[in-house]
Design a protein around this motif. Structure first.
Motif, PDB file in Angstrom:
ATOM      1  N   ARG A 199      54.800  30.696  45.666  1.00 29.25           N
ATOM      2  CA  ARG A 199      55.890  29.740  45.894  1.00 29.25           C
ATOM      3  C   ARG A 199      55.335  28.369  46.254  1.00 29.25           C
ATOM      4  NH1 ARG A 199      59.441  28.422  50.409  1.00 29.25           N
ATOM      5  NH2 ARG A 199      61.440  27.702  49.598  1.00 29.25           N
ATOM      6  N   SER A 200      54.374  28.334  47.145  1.00 28.47           N
ATOM      7  CA  SER A 200      53.766  27.061  47.533  1.00 28.47           C
ATOM      8  C   SER A 200      53.113  26.387  46.329  1.00 28.47           C
ATOM      9  CB  SER A 200      52.731  27.289  48.638  1.00 28.47           C
ATOM     10  OG  SER A 200      52.048  26.102  48.942  1.00 28.47           O
ATOM     11  N   TYR A 201      52.389  27.179  45.545  1.00 30.98           N
ATOM     12  CA  TYR A 201      51.703  26.623  44.375  1.00 30.98           C
ATOM     13  C   TYR A 201      52.695  25.992  43.416  1.00 30.98           C
ATOM     14  CZ  TYR A 201      49.194  26.354  39.949  1.00 30.98           C
ATOM     15  OH  TYR A 201      48.659  25.901  38.769  1.00 30.98           O
ATOM     16  N   TYR A 202      53.797  26.682  43.097  1.00 28.37           N
ATOM     17  CA  TYR A 202      54.742  26.165  42.119  1.00 28.37           C
ATOM     18  C   TYR A 202      55.543  24.989  42.663  1.00 28.37           C
ATOM     19  CZ  TYR A 202      53.714  29.890  38.825  1.00 28.37           C
ATOM     20  OH  TYR A 202      53.069  30.723  37.936  1.00 28.37           O
ATOM     21  N   GLN A 203      55.836  25.001  43.977  1.00 25.14           N
ATOM     22  CA  GLN A 203      56.562  23.869  44.557  1.00 25.14           C
ATOM     23  C   GLN A 203      55.734  22.591  44.486  1.00 25.14           C
ATOM     24  OE1 GLN A 203      59.539  23.280  45.944  1.00 25.14           O
ATOM     25  NE2 GLN A 203      60.460  25.307  45.894  1.00 25.14           N
ATOM     26  N   TRP A 204      54.465  22.672  44.921  1.00 24.22           N
ATOM     27  CA  TRP A 204      53.617  21.480  44.901  1.00 24.22           C
ATOM     28  C   TRP A 204      53.279  21.065  43.468  1.00 24.22           C
ATOM     29  CZ3 TRP A 204      54.397  18.979  48.896  1.00 24.22           C
ATOM     30  CH2 TRP A 204      54.326  19.507  50.184  1.00 24.22           C
ATOM     31  N   SER A 205      53.056  22.039  42.592  1.00 27.11           N
ATOM     32  CA  SER A 205      52.774  21.717  41.194  1.00 27.11           C
ATOM     33  C   SER A 205      53.968  21.048  40.542  1.00 27.11           C
ATOM     34  CB  SER A 205      52.409  22.989  40.417  1.00 27.11           C
ATOM     35  OG  SER A 205      51.216  23.566  40.904  1.00 27.11           O
ATOM     36  N   ALA A 206      55.176  21.529  40.870  1.00 28.42           N
ATOM     37  CA  ALA A 206      56.386  20.927  40.306  1.00 28.42           C
ATOM     38  C   ALA A 206      56.532  19.481  40.765  1.00 28.42           C
ATOM     39  CB  ALA A 206      57.607  21.741  40.716  1.00 28.42           C
ATOM     40  N   LEU A 207      56.224  19.222  42.022  1.00 30.40           N
ATOM     41  CA  LEU A 207      56.289  17.857  42.533  1.00 30.40           C
ATOM     42  C   LEU A 207      55.297  16.960  41.790  1.00 30.40           C
ATOM     43  CD1 LEU A 207      57.160  15.676  44.529  1.00 30.40           C
ATOM     44  CD2 LEU A 207      55.497  16.604  46.155  1.00 30.40           C
ATOM     45  N   LEU A 208      54.088  17.434  41.615  1.00 31.40           N
ATOM     46  CA  LEU A 208      53.075  16.648  40.908  1.00 31.40           C
ATOM     47  C   LEU A 208      53.499  16.366  39.472  1.00 31.40           C
ATOM     48  CD1 LEU A 208      49.889  18.479  42.231  1.00 31.40           C
ATOM     49  CD2 LEU A 208      50.545  16.121  42.749  1.00 31.40           C
ATOM     50  N   ARG A 209      54.059  17.358  38.812  1.00 31.98           N
ATOM     51  CA  ARG A 209      54.504  17.152  37.428  1.00 31.98           C
ATOM     52  C   ARG A 209      55.691  16.202  37.377  1.00 31.98           C
ATOM     53  NH1 ARG A 209      51.772  20.591  34.147  1.00 31.98           N
ATOM     54  NH2 ARG A 209      50.893  22.468  35.112  1.00 31.98           N
ATOM     55  N   ALA A 210      56.586  16.282  38.358  1.00 28.79           N
ATOM     56  CA  ALA A 210      57.737  15.390  38.390  1.00 28.79           C
ATOM     57  C   ALA A 210      57.302  13.938  38.504  1.00 28.79           C
ATOM     58  CB  ALA A 210      58.652  15.745  39.561  1.00 28.79           C
ATOM     59  N   LEU A 211      56.157  13.699  39.144  1.00 23.82           N
ATOM     60  CA  LEU A 211      55.647  12.344  39.310  1.00 23.82           C
ATOM     61  C   LEU A 211      54.481  12.050  38.368  1.00 23.82           C
ATOM     62  CD1 LEU A 211      55.856  12.145  43.214  1.00 23.82           C
ATOM     63  CD2 LEU A 211      57.362  11.062  41.537  1.00 23.82           C
ATOM     64  N   SER A 212      54.341  12.854  37.318  1.00 21.67           N
ATOM     65  CA  SER A 212      53.284  12.666  36.306  1.00 21.67           C
ATOM     66  C   SER A 212      51.908  12.523  36.938  1.00 21.67           C
ATOM     67  CB  SER A 212      53.597  11.425  35.443  1.00 21.67           C
ATOM     68  OG  SER A 212      54.787  11.606  34.724  1.00 21.67           O
ATOM     69  N   SER A 213      51.637  13.350  37.941  1.00 22.72           N
ATOM     70  CA  SER A 213      50.385  13.241  38.688  1.00 22.72           C
ATOM     71  C   SER A 213      49.586  14.538  38.710  1.00 22.72           C
ATOM     72  CB  SER A 213      50.681  12.806  40.137  1.00 22.72           C
ATOM     73  OG  SER A 213      51.357  11.567  40.166  1.00 22.72           O
ATOM     74  N   PHE A 214      50.012  15.537  37.920  1.00 15.21           N
ATOM     75  CA  PHE A 214      49.317  16.828  37.961  1.00 15.21           C
ATOM     76  C   PHE A 214      47.895  16.702  37.420  1.00 15.21           C
ATOM     77  CE2 PHE A 214      48.177  21.051  36.373  1.00 15.21           C
ATOM     78  CZ  PHE A 214      48.468  21.830  37.479  1.00 15.21           C
ATOM     79  N   GLU A 215      47.736  15.964  36.322  1.00 12.12           N
ATOM     80  CA  GLU A 215      46.396  15.798  35.750  1.00 12.12           C
ATOM     81  C   GLU A 215      45.485  15.028  36.703  1.00 12.12           C
ATOM     82  OE1 GLU A 215      49.200  15.214  34.205  1.00 12.12           O
ATOM     83  OE2 GLU A 215      49.223  16.542  32.444  1.00 12.12           O
ATOM     84  N   ALA A 216      46.036  14.013  37.365  1.00 10.46           N
ATOM     85  CA  ALA A 216      45.248  13.253  38.338  1.00 10.46           C
ATOM     86  C   ALA A 216      44.809  14.158  39.484  1.00 10.46           C
ATOM     87  CB  ALA A 216      46.063  12.079  38.875  1.00 10.46           C
ATOM     88  N   TYR A 217      45.710  15.042  39.914  1.00  5.47           N
ATOM     89  CA  TYR A 217      45.369  15.954  41.006  1.00  5.47           C
ATOM     90  C   TYR A 217      44.219  16.878  40.615  1.00  5.47           C
ATOM     91  CZ  TYR A 217      45.755  19.335  44.763  1.00  5.47           C
ATOM     92  OH  TYR A 217      45.461  20.150  45.836  1.00  5.47           O
ATOM     93  N   THR A 218      44.306  17.495  39.438  1.00  4.39           N
ATOM     94  CA  THR A 218      43.262  18.436  39.029  1.00  4.39           C
ATOM     95  C   THR A 218      41.918  17.736  38.829  1.00  4.39           C
ATOM     96  OG1 THR A 218      43.917  18.191  36.699  1.00  4.39           O
ATOM     97  CG2 THR A 218      44.914  20.001  37.943  1.00  4.39           C
ATOM     98  N   GLU A 219      41.955  16.470  38.436  1.00 13.68           N
ATOM     99  CA  GLU A 219      40.713  15.729  38.251  1.00 13.68           C
ATOM    100  C   GLU A 219      40.057  15.388  39.584  1.00 13.68           C
ATOM    101  OE1 GLU A 219      39.182  11.461  36.367  1.00 13.68           O
ATOM    102  OE2 GLU A 219      41.081  12.350  35.691  1.00 13.68           O
ATOM    103  N   ILE A 220      40.876  15.097  40.605  1.00 15.31           N
ATOM    104  CA  ILE A 220      40.341  14.647  41.886  1.00 15.31           C
ATOM    105  C   ILE A 220      39.992  15.814  42.798  1.00 15.31           C
ATOM    106  CG2 ILE A 220      40.891  13.371  44.005  1.00 15.31           C
ATOM    107  CD1 ILE A 220      42.675  11.562  42.203  1.00 15.31           C
ATOM    108  N   TYR A 221      40.873  16.820  42.885  1.00 16.16           N
ATOM    109  CA  TYR A 221      40.723  17.865  43.898  1.00 16.16           C
ATOM    110  C   TYR A 221      40.244  19.200  43.338  1.00 16.16           C
ATOM    111  CZ  TYR A 221      43.333  14.598  46.787  1.00 16.16           C
ATOM    112  OH  TYR A 221      43.734  13.486  47.468  1.00 16.16           O
ATOM    113  N   ARG A 222      40.715  19.565  42.165  1.00 21.37           N
ATOM    114  CA  ARG A 222      40.329  20.814  41.499  1.00 21.37           C
ATOM    115  C   ARG A 222      40.863  22.060  42.199  1.00 21.37           C
ATOM    116  NH1 ARG A 222      37.047  19.063  37.528  1.00 21.37           N
ATOM    117  NH2 ARG A 222      35.935  17.115  37.912  1.00 21.37           N
ATOM    118  N   ASP A 223      41.121  22.019  43.501  1.00 15.82           N
ATOM    119  CA  ASP A 223      41.678  23.172  44.206  1.00 15.82           C
ATOM    120  C   ASP A 223      43.168  23.316  43.905  1.00 15.82           C
ATOM    121  OD1 ASP A 223      39.211  23.571  45.412  1.00 15.82           O
ATOM    122  OD2 ASP A 223      39.702  22.259  47.087  1.00 15.82           O
ATOM    123  N   ALA A 224      43.737  24.479  44.296  1.00 16.22           N
ATOM    124  CA  ALA A 224      45.179  24.667  44.150  1.00 16.22           C
ATOM    125  C   ALA A 224      45.910  23.639  45.004  1.00 16.22           C
ATOM    126  CB  ALA A 224      45.562  26.087  44.583  1.00 16.22           C
TER     127      ALA A 224
END
Length: 316
Positions: A199-224
Motif C-alpha cells: 500500500r505504501s509503495y503504490y501510494q507514493w508511486s502514484a503521487l510521483l506519477r501524478a507529478l511526472s516525477s517517478f523517473e526522476a525518483y528512480t534515477e536519484i534514489y533507486r530505493d522503493a
C-alpha cells in the motif's frame, strides 16, 4: 502593462495549469480506487480525495447526497455548474485568453480555443463513453501543447512573465496539497520505519506519477519510494520541474525581472520562501512533522498569490 491585461494572462495560465493538475489528481485517485482496499473501504474514500483537496466535498454532498463513483467523476471532470471542475477551468481559461487575444500568439489562441471546443463535445458525449484515462491523458496533452506554443512563439516580455507566473503559483499549491493528501491517506504507515508495504509503495508511486516525477525518483534514489525520499524530491529538489523548490525559484526570478516598485512586497515574500526552501533539509521538515510543515506552507503560497494580485493585478 495594464493590470487587467496582466490579470487575464495570469489567470489564463493558472486555470490551464489547474485543469491539468485536476486531471492528474483524478487519474491517480481513480487508479488507486480500483486496487484491492485491504479492508480499508470500497475505493470511494480514494475517489473522494480530489474533493477534499479542492474543498468541494460539501458542495458535492449537498447536490448528490452521497459518494457515487459515476456522479463524482462527472462532477469533477465535466460538470459546468461546478466552478472547480476541469470543464469550468478550461472555460475560464478560454474567456481570459479571448480578453487578451491581441497579447498572445495565434498558436496559443488556436490551442486554447480548440481545447474548449473539444471538451464541449466530450461533455455532450459523456465521460463514460469517452473513458476517464483517455480524458485525463487528453487534458495533459492539451496543456503540454499550450505550454509548448507559449514557450516557442511568444516574445519574452511582461506578457510571457505573467503567463509563467500563473503557472508556477498554481503548480506550487498543487504539489503541496497532493503531498499532504497522500501523507494523510497513509496515516500511521507514513510514519512507520518499515515502509515496504504494498500500500505504501503504490501510494507514493502514484503521487510521483501524478507529478511526472517517478523517473526522476528512480534515477536519484533507486530505493522503493518512502516518505523521506518522496518529500525531499517533491519539496526541496530544484532540478525536479514540479517540485515546490523549482516553483518558488521560478517565481522569485520572474518577480525580480518585473519593472516598477509596486511589486516589492510580492518580491520580498517570494525571496523569503525560496530562501527557506534553499536552506532547509528534509530532516528538519520531518522533525517538525511533514503534515504540520505542509499545513503551514500552503497558506504561505496563498499569501504570495494575494501579494502578486495586490501588487500587479489590481486596477490602480
Amino acid at each position: 502593462m495594464l493590470s487587467r491585461t496582466a490579470s487575464d494572462l495570469y489567470w489564463m495560465s493558472r486555470y490551464l495549469e489547474r485543469a491539468e493538475n485536476l486531471a492528474r489528481m483524478l487519474d491517480v485517485s481513480y487508479s488507486l480506487s480500483l486496487m484491492p482496499q485491504d479492508g480499508r473501504g470500497d475505493g470511494l474514500d480514494e475517489m473522494a480525495m480530489p474533493l477534499l483537496i479542492t474543498g468541494t466535498l460539501d458542495d458535492y454532498l449537498e447536490r448528490h447526497g452521497k459518494l457515487h463513483a459515476e456522479r463524482l467523476l462527472h462532477f469533477f471532470a465535466l460538470d459546468a455548474s461546478n466552478p472547480a471542475s476541469i470543464y469550468s477551468c478550461l472555460g475560464a481559461a478560454r474567456a481570459s485568453a479571448h480578453a487578451v487575444r491581441g497579447r498572445i500568439t495565434a498558436d496559443m489562441w488556436e490551442n486554447i480555443n480548440s481545447t474548449w471546443l473539444e471538451i464541449r463535445g466530450i461533455a455532450e458525449q459523456g465521460l463514460g463513453r469517452y473513458g476517464l484515462s483517455r480524458f485525463c491523458e487528453w487534458i495533459k496533452e492539451r496543456s503540454h501543447l499550450f505550454r509548448g506554443a507559449s514557450y516557442g512563439t511568444i516574445m519574452r516580455n511582461d506578457a510571457f512573465r505573467f503567463i509563467r507566473l500563473g503557472t508556477f503559483i498554481e503548480r506550487a499549491d498543487n504539489t503541496l496539497r497532493l503531498v499532504d493528501a497522500r501523507y494523510e491517506m497513509l496515516g500511521d504507515e507514513a510514519e512507520s520505519v518499515d515502509e515496504s508495504s504494498a500500500r505504501s509503495y503504490y501510494q507514493w508511486s502514484a503521487l510521483l506519477r501524478a507529478l511526472s516525477s517517478f523517473e526522476a525518483y528512480t534515477e536519484i534514489y533507486r530505493d522503493a519510494p518512502s516518505a523521506h525520499n518522496v518529500a525531499e524530491l517533491l519539496l526541496l529538489r530544484a532540478d525536479v520541474p514540479r517540485s515546490l523548490r523549482a516553483c518558488t525559484e521560478e517565481i522569485d526570478q520572474i518577480l525580480a525581472s518585473l519593472p516598477g516598485l509596486n511589486g516589492r512586497p510580492a518580491q520580498r515574500l517570494a525571496a523569503e520562501l525560496d530562501a527557506r526552501l534553499r536552506y532547509t533539509g528534509i530532516g528538519e521538515i520531518l522533525d517538525e512533522g511533514l503534515h504540520a510543515w505542509l499545513t503551514e506552507f500552503i497558506p504561505k503560497v496563498a499569501e504570495l498569490g494575494n501579494a502578486i494580485h495586490s501588487s500587479y493585478l489590481e486596477a490602480v
